[in-house]
Design an enzyme around this catalytic site. Sequence first.
Site, PDB file in Angstrom:
ATOM      1  N   GLU A   1       0.829  -1.208   0.000  1.00 25.01           N
ATOM      2  CA  GLU A   1       0.000   0.000   0.000  1.00 25.01           C
ATOM      3  C   GLU A   1       0.861   1.254   0.000  1.00 25.01           C
ATOM      4  OE1 GLU A   1      -3.785   1.971   2.372  1.00 25.01           O
ATOM      5  OE2 GLU A   1      -2.599   0.417   3.354  1.00 25.01           O
TER       6      GLU A   1
ATOM      7  N   GLU B   1     -12.376   2.593   4.930  1.00 25.97           N
ATOM      8  CA  GLU B   1     -11.325   2.702   5.933  1.00 25.97           C
ATOM      9  C   GLU B   1     -11.211   4.159   6.351  1.00 25.97           C
ATOM     10  OE1 GLU B   1      -6.829   0.931   6.622  1.00 25.97           O
ATOM     11  OE2 GLU B   1      -7.191   2.246   4.911  1.00 25.97           O
TER      12      GLU B   1
END
Length: 256
Positions: A141, A238
Amino acid sequence: MTLLSANLGFLWKDWPLPDAIRAAKAAGFDAVECHWPYDTPAEAVKAALEETGFKMLGLNTVKGSREGDAGLAAQPGREDEARAAIDQAFAYGRAIDAGAVHVMAGTARGQDETACMAAFAANLAYACDRAREAGVTVLIEPLNPYDNPDYLLIGFDKALGMLDRVARDELKIMFDCYHLQITDGDLLRRFRRHADVVGHVQFAGVPDRSEPDRGEVAYERLLPTIADAGFERPFGAEYKPSGDTNDTLGWMKTLR
């Protein structure tokens, strides 16, 4: 209909993980994902997943045991720790049938970046071997430098470079719209250009990472268009709720 996953690292974060899974089901999500579930027995998580019919889309490797750790995989000289963390994540993931493992790189603070990237590539190759055996995905990520100023993997191009370097089909990018809007922008065109290497998509309000209907990104238009461009799995919410999670879910109606 846009499919949605609740990231339980932020949503219902103070609840026991099995109860948070049940809360996500009651709220109308389609799946769940988490950060570090390791303090909860895998059997309890698996039972809650079976009860709700949910898939755990993914989990993270641990940050590490030293102050300032934000992952271990790109830390030269700590390969044994990094691979133990990878083994831990895959063992837990296997027990709950998780779909992906996000291998956290960590910081490059005070270290030679070339050595960090070499360690990261080697540890990712190790993780990909485990993923191939398990039939799951390894995720990396790219983060943003404001929230994570010392993180090794900042920006989308750096993640693409690591994919080229490791050259494994098991390795994909976590396309976190919050981080990528800050570092790169042009989210839809970027997704369309690189859809084949995207393993998961997450979202939150920009720039404060709160509810996704706040801020500069029109997710009610962006996410359905990304789905039309080929992303067929649930999008991961998120975000950091501005209050009690259950009181911050009004955005779901608009996004649906």
